[in-house]
Design a protein around this motif. Structure first.
Motif, short mmCIF file in Angstrom:
data_model
loop_
_atom_site.label_atom_id
_atom_site.label_comp_id
_atom_site.label_asym_id
_atom_site.label_seq_id
_atom_site.Cartn_x
_atom_site.Cartn_y
_atom_site.Cartn_z
N ILE A 32 0.84 -1.20 0.00
CA ILE A 32 0.00 0.00 0.00
C ILE A 32 0.87 1.24 0.00
CG2 ILE A 32 -1.98 1.14 1.07
CD1 ILE A 32 -2.14 -1.43 2.89
N SER A 33 0.54 2.19 -0.88
CA SER A 33 1.21 3.50 -0.90
C SER A 33 0.14 4.58 -0.83
CB SER A 33 2.03 3.67 -2.18
OG SER A 33 2.98 2.64 -2.33
N LEU A 34 0.24 5.47 0.15
CA LEU A 34 -0.75 6.53 0.35
C LEU A 34 -0.11 7.90 0.22
CD1 LEU A 34 -3.50 7.73 1.32
CD2 LEU A 34 -2.69 7.34 3.67
N LEU A 35 -0.66 8.73 -0.67
CA LEU A 35 -0.32 10.15 -0.75
C LEU A 35 -1.50 10.91 -0.15
CD1 LEU A 35 1.07 10.51 -4.40
CD2 LEU A 35 2.31 9.93 -2.31
N TYR A 36 -1.24 11.68 0.90
CA TYR A 36 -2.33 12.32 1.65
C TYR A 36 -2.08 13.82 1.73
CZ TYR A 36 -5.81 12.86 5.42
OH TYR A 36 -6.89 13.23 6.18
N GLY A 37 -2.93 14.61 1.09
CA GLY A 37 -2.79 16.05 1.06
C GLY A 37 -3.78 16.78 1.94
N ASN A 38 -3.31 17.86 2.58
CA ASN A 38 -4.16 18.67 3.44
C ASN A 38 -3.73 20.13 3.38
OD1 ASN A 38 -6.14 17.00 5.33
ND2 ASN A 38 -4.31 15.76 5.01
N VAL A 39 -4.53 21.00 3.98
CA VAL A 39 -4.23 22.42 3.98
C VAL A 39 -3.02 22.72 4.85
CG1 VAL A 39 -5.08 24.73 4.57
CG2 VAL A 39 -6.61 23.08 3.45
N SER A 40 -3.01 22.17 6.07
CA SER A 40 -1.92 22.43 7.02
C SER A 40 -1.66 21.16 7.82
CB SER A 40 -2.31 23.57 7.97
OG SER A 40 -3.32 23.14 8.87
N PRO A 41 -0.56 21.10 8.56
CA PRO A 41 -0.31 19.93 9.41
C PRO A 41 -1.44 19.65 10.39
CG PRO A 41 1.71 21.18 9.15
CD PRO A 41 0.62 22.01 8.53
N ASN A 56 0.12 24.76 3.58
CA ASN A 56 0.68 25.77 4.48
C ASN A 56 1.51 25.09 5.57
OD1 ASN A 56 -0.86 27.75 3.07
ND2 ASN A 56 -2.64 27.24 4.33
N PRO A 57 2.77 24.82 5.31
CA PRO A 57 3.59 24.13 6.29
C PRO A 57 3.99 25.03 7.45
CG PRO A 57 4.94 24.77 4.42
CD PRO A 57 3.51 25.12 4.06
N THR A 58 4.24 24.41 8.58
CA THR A 58 4.81 25.13 9.72
C THR A 58 6.33 25.05 9.60
OG1 THR A 58 4.78 23.09 11.03
CG2 THR A 58 2.85 24.53 11.19
N LYS A 59 7.03 25.81 10.46
CA LYS A 59 8.49 25.80 10.42
C LYS A 59 9.07 24.42 10.73
CE LYS A 59 9.13 30.69 11.58
NZ LYS A 59 9.72 31.65 12.55
N SER A 60 8.35 23.64 11.52
CA SER A 60 8.85 22.33 11.92
C SER A 60 8.39 21.20 10.98
CB SER A 60 8.40 22.00 13.35
OG SER A 60 6.98 21.98 13.42
N TRP A 61 7.59 21.55 9.96
CA TRP A 61 7.04 20.52 9.07
C TRP A 61 8.15 19.87 8.24
CZ3 TRP A 61 3.34 17.30 8.40
CH2 TRP A 61 3.07 16.74 7.15
N LYS A 62 8.14 18.54 8.17
CA LYS A 62 9.19 17.81 7.46
C LYS A 62 8.65 17.02 6.27
CE LYS A 62 12.01 17.30 11.63
NZ LYS A 62 12.91 18.39 11.25
N GLY A 63 7.36 17.14 5.98
CA GLY A 63 6.78 16.41 4.86
C GLY A 63 6.78 17.23 3.59
N GLY A 64 5.92 16.84 2.64
CA GLY A 64 5.83 17.54 1.37
C GLY A 64 5.13 18.88 1.50
N VAL A 65 5.34 19.73 0.52
CA VAL A 65 4.73 21.06 0.50
C VAL A 65 4.05 21.27 -0.85
CG1 VAL A 65 5.13 23.54 0.63
CG2 VAL A 65 6.44 21.99 2.11
#
Length: 328
Positions: free
Chosen positions: A220-229, A256-265
């Protein structure tokens, strides 16, 4: 007092319990933003209406009794389910647990949906009018005595506002199930998933069905997109499943990533899909669920008659065909 499930959920998501919650926050959904009125069937990103008319109000005929195995759900009869408890999952998303007779089975298959209705007044002839919406439960279809709905609430969402107004002990009328995608173990070697916002709900049903079956070797491979963390629903639950099961890979991206976000943008891109999904082939299947704009961008929407329609967008560019893609 909250159930064991809700206490556990509170530890796996930014959840606050509330029996009379007020919802605050923007109307963003998944990786795209749209006017609230433009988004239909918000939960699970479903592009399906059980029936509709102007303003999504419907008139319902008297239903006939169904005979057969003892199940809580009936496909042609509205049954009442009592709200047992609620839990806040994010700033604008709440989880609802409904109870039923534990001696009956719910009657839900992976990954089918249920249909809910709520009264919205009367017409000029005094007949009741209802708003109807489909939702995909996130609880195990084999769970006894309850099912759970994950619902994003919008200020102008008729049905989601109705859910937000419910208190434990209140009831909701439900009919179903409606089959969306029928999963069977090892049906494909690789299943890729692309979800936005509450489009995660049918994906979670399929994921958990695969992971709980030791005979199911599906990758299983999941790509999951959202507005913010903060909008990523049940992230810690997904992370825990990924850590325990090597056949599950999850990739997150936010607008809208936060400064500590390490995922995709950013929006789910062609490059993200190329790197995160299994390649096109006879042993690959891709599931897509999210808001209309995301669907158009990724796979194209459904046809006017609600059939799957042709594959467009990123998936078409990457070589996936209609036989390899399912749109919730």
């Amino acid at each position: 007092m909250a159930t064991t499930f809700f206490r556990r959920l509170a530890k796996s998501a930014p959840t606050t319990f509330s029996r009379a919650s007020r919802f605050h926050g923007d109307s963003g959904f998944g990786t795209f933003r749209f006017p609230v009125g433009a988004i239909a069937a918000l939960s699970g990103g479903l592009s399906y209406y059980y029936s509709s008319s102007d303003n999504n109000l419907v008139y319902l005929d008297q239903e006939k009794e169904e005979t057969g195995p003892k199940t809580a759900l009936k496909p042609d009869k509205w049954n009442e389910f009592k709200l047992q408890d609620t839990a806040r999952v994010s700033h604008n998303t709440q989880l609802f647990r409904f109870s039923f007779d534990p001696s009956a089975k719910l009657g839900l298959e992976v990954a089918s949906c249920i249909v809910t209705r709520a009264p919205v007044g009367y017409d000029s002839e005094g007949k009741p009018k209802y708003v109807i919406r489909p939702y995909t439960p996130i609880s195990d279809p084999e769970a006894k005595g309850y099912f759970d709905l994950l619902i994003k609430v919008y200020p102008e969402g008729k049905m989601s506002q109705h859910f937000a107004s419910l208190k434990p002990g209140d009831v909701v009328e439900v009919k179903g199930p409606i089959e969306k995608f029928k999963y069977s173990p090892n049906m494909k070697r690789n299943i890729g998933m692309i979800a936005g916002g509450t489009g995660i709900t049918p994906m979670l049903q399929v994921i958990e069905a695969i992971l709980k079956n030791p005979e199911d070797k599906t990758q299983i491979s999941l790509l999951y997109g959202n507005v913010s963390p903060d909008d990523i629903l049940l992230k810690q639950k997904l992370d825990a499943l990924q850590a325990k099961h090597p056949n599950l890979k999850v990739y997150y991206t936010v607008d809208n990533p936060t400064k500590s976000w390490k995922g995709g943008v950013g929006y789910i891109s062609k490059d993200m899909a190329l790197k995160g999904l299994p390649p096109p082939g006879d042993d690959t299947f891709i599931l897509v669920c999210g808001p209309p704009g995301m669907m158009e961008h990724i796979s194209g929407g459904k046809a006017p008659d609600w059939s799957q329609g042709e594959v467009k967008g990123i998936l078409k560019e990457l070589g996936y065909t209609e036989q390899m893609v399912f749109k919730f």
